[in-house]
Design a protein around this motif. Structure first.
Motif, PDB file in Angstrom:
ATOM      1  N   ARG A 258     -25.895  -9.028   2.479  1.00 58.82           N
ATOM      2  CA  ARG A 258     -26.328  -8.228   3.619  1.00 58.82           C
ATOM      3  C   ARG A 258     -25.244  -7.256   4.063  1.00 58.82           C
ATOM      4  N   VAL A 259     -24.096  -7.330   3.399  1.00 54.18           N
ATOM      5  CA  VAL A 259     -22.958  -6.444   3.683  1.00 54.18           C
ATOM      6  C   VAL A 259     -22.238  -6.211   2.369  1.00 54.18           C
ATOM      7  N   ILE A 260     -21.596  -5.029   2.215  1.00 57.17           N
ATOM      8  CA  ILE A 260     -20.779  -4.767   1.032  1.00 57.17           C
ATOM      9  C   ILE A 260     -19.412  -4.245   1.468  1.00 57.17           C
ATOM     10  N   ASN A 261     -18.395  -4.812   0.851  1.00 54.44           N
ATOM     11  CA  ASN A 261     -17.010  -4.381   1.036  1.00 54.44           C
ATOM     12  C   ASN A 261     -16.726  -3.292   0.003  1.00 54.44           C
ATOM     13  N   VAL A 262     -16.202  -2.161   0.451  1.00 55.21           N
ATOM     14  CA  VAL A 262     -15.857  -1.069  -0.464  1.00 55.21           C
ATOM     15  C   VAL A 262     -14.340  -0.946  -0.534  1.00 55.21           C
ATOM     16  N   LYS A 263     -13.806  -1.075  -1.736  1.00 58.72           N
ATOM     17  CA  LYS A 263     -12.381  -0.841  -1.985  1.00 58.72           C
ATOM     18  C   LYS A 263     -12.266   0.279  -3.010  1.00 58.72           C
ATOM     19  N   ILE A 264     -11.534   1.309  -2.669  1.00 62.47           N
ATOM     20  CA  ILE A 264     -11.444   2.481  -3.535  1.00 62.47           C
ATOM     21  C   ILE A 264     -10.937   2.106  -4.917  1.00 62.47           C
ATOM     22  N   GLY A 265      -9.906   1.277  -4.966  1.00 67.99           N
ATOM     23  CA  GLY A 265      -9.342   0.889  -6.254  1.00 67.99           C
ATOM     24  C   GLY A 265     -10.303   0.075  -7.098  1.00 67.99           C
ATOM     25  N   ARG A 266     -10.989  -0.857  -6.469  1.00 71.72           N
ATOM     26  CA  ARG A 266     -11.900  -1.732  -7.212  1.00 71.72           C
ATOM     27  C   ARG A 266     -13.045  -0.965  -7.860  1.00 71.72           C
ATOM     28  N   VAL A 267     -13.509   0.111  -7.210  1.00 72.38           N
ATOM     29  CA  VAL A 267     -14.708   0.811  -7.693  1.00 72.38           C
ATOM     30  C   VAL A 267     -14.381   2.062  -8.496  1.00 72.38           C
ATOM     31  N   GLY A 268     -13.100   2.380  -8.668  1.00 72.22           N
ATOM     32  CA  GLY A 268     -12.742   3.482  -9.554  1.00 72.22           C
ATOM     33  C   GLY A 268     -12.473   4.807  -8.896  1.00 72.22           C
ATOM     34  N   GLY A 269     -12.383   4.835  -7.557  1.00 76.63           N
ATOM     35  CA  GLY A 269     -12.007   6.084  -6.909  1.00 76.63           C
ATOM     36  C   GLY A 269     -12.871   6.435  -5.716  1.00 76.63           C
ATOM     37  N   MET A 270     -12.497   7.525  -5.075  1.00 69.68           N
ATOM     38  CA  MET A 270     -13.176   7.977  -3.866  1.00 69.68           C
ATOM     39  C   MET A 270     -14.612   8.410  -4.149  1.00 69.68           C
ATOM     40  N   THR A 271     -14.839   9.028  -5.277  1.00 61.15           N
ATOM     41  CA  THR A 271     -16.182   9.510  -5.610  1.00 61.15           C
ATOM     42  C   THR A 271     -17.173   8.359  -5.718  1.00 61.15           C
ATOM     43  N   GLU A 272     -16.800   7.299  -6.443  1.00 61.84           N
ATOM     44  CA  GLU A 272     -17.702   6.153  -6.582  1.00 61.84           C
ATOM     45  C   GLU A 272     -17.835   5.418  -5.253  1.00 61.84           C
ATOM     46  N   ALA A 273     -16.761   5.365  -4.476  1.00 64.22           N
ATOM     47  CA  ALA A 273     -16.835   4.740  -3.152  1.00 64.22           C
ATOM     48  C   ALA A 273     -17.850   5.463  -2.271  1.00 64.22           C
ATOM     49  N   LYS A 274     -17.866   6.793  -2.331  1.00 67.84           N
ATOM     50  CA  LYS A 274     -18.857   7.567  -1.567  1.00 67.84           C
ATOM     51  C   LYS A 274     -20.275   7.254  -2.046  1.00 67.84           C
ATOM     52  N   LYS A 275     -20.454   7.120  -3.350  1.00 65.55           N
ATOM     53  CA  LYS A 275     -21.784   6.818  -3.898  1.00 65.55           C
ATOM     54  C   LYS A 275     -22.269   5.455  -3.409  1.00 65.55           C
ATOM     55  N   ILE A 276     -21.381   4.473  -3.393  1.00 68.09           N
ATOM     56  CA  ILE A 276     -21.745   3.135  -2.900  1.00 68.09           C
ATOM     57  C   ILE A 276     -22.128   3.215  -1.430  1.00 68.09           C
ATOM     58  N   HIS A 277     -21.327   3.948  -0.653  1.00 67.08           N
ATOM     59  CA  HIS A 277     -21.639   4.156   0.763  1.00 67.08           C
ATOM     60  C   HIS A 277     -23.052   4.710   0.916  1.00 67.08           C
ATOM     61  N   ASP A 278     -23.395   5.708   0.112  1.00 64.48           N
ATOM     62  CA  ASP A 278     -24.702   6.369   0.244  1.00 64.48           C
ATOM     63  C   ASP A 278     -25.850   5.440  -0.162  1.00 64.48           C
ATOM     64  N   VAL A 279     -25.659   4.676  -1.246  1.00 66.83           N
ATOM     65  CA  VAL A 279     -26.680   3.722  -1.674  1.00 66.83           C
ATOM     66  C   VAL A 279     -26.944   2.702  -0.576  1.00 66.83           C
ATOM     67  N   CYS A 280     -25.871   2.179   0.001  1.00 66.73           N
ATOM     68  CA  CYS A 280     -26.010   1.170   1.058  1.00 66.73           C
ATOM     69  C   CYS A 280     -26.630   1.764   2.317  1.00 66.73           C
ATOM     70  N   GLN A 281     -26.246   2.973   2.657  1.00 66.67           N
ATOM     71  CA  GLN A 281     -26.791   3.613   3.859  1.00 66.67           C
ATOM     72  C   GLN A 281     -28.298   3.796   3.726  1.00 66.67           C
ATOM     73  N   ARG A 282     -28.747   4.227   2.566  1.00 64.89           N
ATOM     74  CA  ARG A 282     -30.192   4.412   2.357  1.00 64.89           C
ATOM     75  C   ARG A 282     -30.947   3.081   2.453  1.00 64.89           C
ATOM     76  N   ALA A 283     -30.270   1.998   2.059  1.00 68.42           N
ATOM     77  CA  ALA A 283     -30.919   0.682   2.056  1.00 68.42           C
ATOM     78  C   ALA A 283     -30.742  -0.068   3.374  1.00 68.42           C
ATOM     79  N   GLY A 284     -29.996   0.505   4.307  1.00 68.85           N
ATOM     80  CA  GLY A 284     -29.763  -0.167   5.572  1.00 68.85           C
ATOM     81  C   GLY A 284     -28.772  -1.313   5.480  1.00 68.85           C
TER      82      GLY A 284
END
Length: 369
Positions: A258-284
């Motif tokens: 029901r929550v996701i932790n975003v770490k820039i290093g773990r996901v490969g950079g700022m670009t992928e971190a933004k994509k994860i943010h957007d996916v989660c935002q759309r899904a609430g």
């Protein structure tokens, strides 16, 4: 933008306090600093957050250095970069090695933002002028020491307390904390220390009104987490399981968290971190920014990331003085009343103190492109 020079520095710094998790205990922190210089002389910095031992992911400081020097930096040679998002695409043929990729990509983001006359927060689309922060407290020698750390953190204004748990160091610990601090926003981080065989124990977490339980099961799992989430009321937050926006989409679809932790290093950079943010935002699904015991450069990038709107929980981006006697940036990251003001300076918003960097540097590699 054309990258002309890349400098890789390996640093080792002593932490103010040892940090213990279910993996082990750390007193010194090895990490990489990547400096990129474009054809106009603009400089950007990124931080490689892999540990010296592969206990969080398979990467280490040394494997990251190898990947950056021998694969990633050569892939930038001759490339004209119109936008930092392109670096994510350039590196796509290299599998995983996300912390190595993030170190280089973040340096490009910093350089590009400075070149454009933007703060890094503005460059990624962030709007917040200040961010709320919590603190992560590692396993302590005894409960009184933990209590003292929590009291100090609350007096400093931190908005949320995260404690580490592991088998045999969980239900009683949380019960004691709740008895002493009944109203404190509290979360527990298991770092994959449990399995579904511990289901009855994990059900007991519901009594503590936790904000979330972070990564209770295997680091690469989203299936068993979905089973667990159906059985407990406490929100599960996934950390190590989420390496990409696709991972986030699948986990959400399965009901694994029901929550996701975003770490820039773990996901490969700022670009992928933004994509994860957007996916989660759309899904609430709300997100928050985790920490990797970063020095100032990594901390600055985390601050910028947290200015995006769906970062709904206080992150682990505590002030510099929580971890270091002296950080490698100027000014240091300062927390006041549980918040950090977002710098209005271009790029990541902080100057790199190269004399302090040099003081901690154990290896330096310069590559001309």
């Amino acid at each position: 933008m054309i990258i002309r020079d890349v400098i890789i520095r390996k640093l080792e710094m002593t932490m103010k306090n040892s940090f213990s998790t279910s993996f082990g205990t750390m007193k010194t922190r090895q990490f990489l600093i990547i400096e990129v210089v474009d054809e106009k002389g603009n400089k950007g910095y990124g931080e490689g957050v892999a540990f010296s031992i592969p206990w969080y992911t398979e990467e280490t400081t040394e494997t990251s250095l190898h990947m950056i020097r021998d694969f990633l930096v050569p892939m930038l040679k001759g490339k004209t970069i119109q936008h930092p998002d392109e670096v994510n695409e350039i590196f796509k043929s290299i599998r995983k090695n996300n912390m190595a990729k993030a170190a280089v990509e973040c340096a490009v983001w910093d350089c590009w933002a400075k070149r454009q006359g933007l703060t890094l927060a503005e460059a990624i689309g962030g709007k917040k002028e200040k961010i709320d922060v919590g603190i992560s407290i590692g396993l302590q020698a005894d409960f009184e020491t933990l209590t003292e750390r929590i009291n100090q953190s609350l007096k400093s204004g931190f908005k949320r307390i995260k404690v580490k748990i592991k088998p045999g160091h969980d239900i009683m610990l949380l019960s004691q904390i709740r008895e002493r601090f009944p109203e404190v926003p509290l979360m527990a981080d298991a770092n994959s220390a449990y399995t579904l065989d511990d289901l009855e124990l994990l059900k007991q977490l519901d009594q503590f009104n936790l904000t979330m339980i972070e990564q209770p099961l295997a680091s690469d799992d989203i299936v068993d987490h979905a089973t667990l989430q159906q059985q407990i009321q406490t929100p599960i937050c996934l950390d190590e399981s989420i390496l990409s926006a696709e991972d986030a989409r699948r986990a959400i679809q399965l009901g694994s968290c029901r929550v996701i932790n975003v770490k820039i290093g773990r996901v490969g950079g700022m670009t992928e971190a933004k994509k994860i943010h957007d996916v989660c935002q759309r899904a609430g699904i709300p997100v928050w920014c985790g920490g990797m015991l970063e020095a100032g450069i990594g901390r600055a990038h985390n601050i910028a990331l947290t200015t995006l709107p769906n970062f709904a929980f206080p992150g682990d981006t505590a002030g510099s003085n929580s971890y270091w006697e002296r950080d490698i940036i100027s000014p240091e990251v300062i927390v006041q009343d549980g918040t950090i003001m977002v710098s209005k300076l271009n790029g990541m918003g902080y100057d790199v103190d190269l004399s302090e960097v040099d003081h901690h540097t154990t290896r330096r590699i310069e590559i001309k492109l």
